[in-house]
Design a protein around this motif. Structure first.
Motif, PDB file in Angstrom:
ATOM      1  N   VAL A   9      -5.872   8.387   0.164  1.00 39.81           N
ATOM      2  CA  VAL A   9      -5.267   7.111  -0.192  1.00 39.81           C
ATOM      3  C   VAL A   9      -6.383   6.092  -0.369  1.00 39.81           C
ATOM      4  O   VAL A   9      -7.248   5.940   0.497  1.00 39.81           O
ATOM      5  CB  VAL A   9      -4.270   6.634   0.892  1.00 39.81           C
ATOM      6  CG1 VAL A   9      -3.755   5.233   0.582  1.00 39.81           C
ATOM      7  CG2 VAL A   9      -3.111   7.607   1.014  1.00 39.81           C
ATOM      8  N   GLY A  15      -1.255   0.821   1.069  1.00 38.63           N
ATOM      9  CA  GLY A  15      -1.591   2.235   1.219  1.00 38.63           C
ATOM     10  C   GLY A  15      -1.258   2.808   2.580  1.00 38.63           C
ATOM     11  O   GLY A  15      -1.081   4.023   2.718  1.00 38.63           O
ATOM     12  N   GLN A  17       1.489   2.587   4.068  1.00 40.46           N
ATOM     13  CA  GLN A  17       2.815   3.206   3.923  1.00 40.46           C
ATOM     14  C   GLN A  17       2.696   4.596   3.292  1.00 40.46           C
ATOM     15  O   GLN A  17       3.406   5.523   3.670  1.00 40.46           O
ATOM     16  CB  GLN A  17       3.726   2.327   3.058  1.00 40.46           C
ATOM     17  CG  GLN A  17       3.961   0.951   3.600  1.00 40.46           C
ATOM     18  CD  GLN A  17       4.762   0.959   4.899  1.00 40.46           C
ATOM     19  OE1 GLN A  17       5.411   1.927   5.259  1.00 40.46           O
ATOM     20  NE2 GLN A  17       4.707  -0.150   5.617  1.00 40.46           N
ATOM     21  N   HIS A  18       1.794   4.733   2.344  1.00 38.65           N
ATOM     22  CA  HIS A  18       1.570   6.026   1.703  1.00 38.65           C
ATOM     23  C   HIS A  18       1.010   7.035   2.704  1.00 38.65           C
ATOM     24  O   HIS A  18       1.392   8.210   2.681  1.00 38.65           O
ATOM     25  CB  HIS A  18       0.624   5.881   0.513  1.00 38.65           C
ATOM     26  CG  HIS A  18       1.179   5.043  -0.582  1.00 38.65           C
ATOM     27  ND1 HIS A  18       2.067   5.521  -1.518  1.00 38.65           N
ATOM     28  CD2 HIS A  18       0.974   3.741  -0.895  1.00 38.65           C
ATOM     29  CE1 HIS A  18       2.390   4.560  -2.358  1.00 38.65           C
ATOM     30  NE2 HIS A  18       1.731   3.453  -1.994  1.00 38.65           N
ATOM     31  N   CYS A  19       0.119   6.576   3.569  1.00 37.45           N
ATOM     32  CA  CYS A  19      -0.435   7.465   4.609  1.00 37.45           C
ATOM     33  C   CYS A  19       0.687   8.030   5.467  1.00 37.45           C
ATOM     34  O   CYS A  19       0.735   9.237   5.737  1.00 37.45           O
ATOM     35  CB  CYS A  19      -1.421   6.705   5.497  1.00 37.45           C
ATOM     36  SG  CYS A  19      -2.925   6.166   4.675  1.00 37.45           S
ATOM     37  N   SER A  21       3.843   8.349   4.708  1.00 35.84           N
ATOM     38  CA  SER A  21       4.682   9.260   3.921  1.00 35.84           C
ATOM     39  C   SER A  21       4.022  10.617   3.724  1.00 35.84           C
ATOM     40  O   SER A  21       4.682  11.656   3.808  1.00 35.84           O
ATOM     41  CB  SER A  21       4.987   8.638   2.556  1.00 35.84           C
ATOM     42  OG  SER A  21       5.743   7.470   2.707  1.00 35.84           O
ATOM     43  N   CYS A  69      -3.977   8.972  -4.143  1.00 33.52           N
ATOM     44  CA  CYS A  69      -2.942   7.959  -4.254  1.00 33.52           C
ATOM     45  C   CYS A  69      -3.647   6.601  -4.306  1.00 33.52           C
ATOM     46  O   CYS A  69      -4.308   6.214  -3.350  1.00 33.52           O
ATOM     47  CB  CYS A  69      -2.021   8.050  -3.041  1.00 33.52           C
ATOM     48  SG  CYS A  69      -0.750   6.799  -3.034  1.00 33.52           S
ATOM     49  N   ALA A  71      -3.521   2.728  -4.217  1.00 29.76           N
ATOM     50  CA  ALA A  71      -2.646   1.653  -3.741  1.00 29.76           C
ATOM     51  C   ALA A  71      -3.428   0.338  -3.683  1.00 29.76           C
ATOM     52  O   ALA A  71      -3.451  -0.343  -2.659  1.00 29.76           O
ATOM     53  CB  ALA A  71      -2.074   2.016  -2.374  1.00 29.76           C
TER      54      ALA A  71
END
Length: 74
Positions: A9, A15, A17-19, A21, A69, A71
């Motif tokens: 990420v 980011g 939040q992406h971690c 997920s 990803c 972000a």
């Protein structure tokens, strides 16, 4: 059986939040995070037990990273 996919990420504002997920997704694991702000970078890397990178080029040389990803702000 397929292997888990290694994610990174970039940008640890949204980011984070992406971690979260990625860590909860079946078949995925968080390899690395990247951010210019070390105050943000180190705590997230420790929380998710992944590699911290301040430099994008270094992150992209990590052979374990298969998906990035992004972000960061537009």
């Amino acid at each position: 059986m397929p292997h888990d996919v290694g994610f990174a990420v970039i940008g640890l504002g949204m980011g984070t939040q992406h971690c979260r997920s990625i860590e909860s997704a079946v078949g995925a694991y968080l390899v690395a995070v990247c951010d210019e702000d070390e105050a943000r970078l180190q705590p997230i890397a420790e929380e998710y037990d992944c590699r911290p990178y301040e430099n994008l080029d270094d992150l992209l040389e990590d052979d374990e990273v298969q998906v990035v990803c992004i972000a960061t702000p537009s």
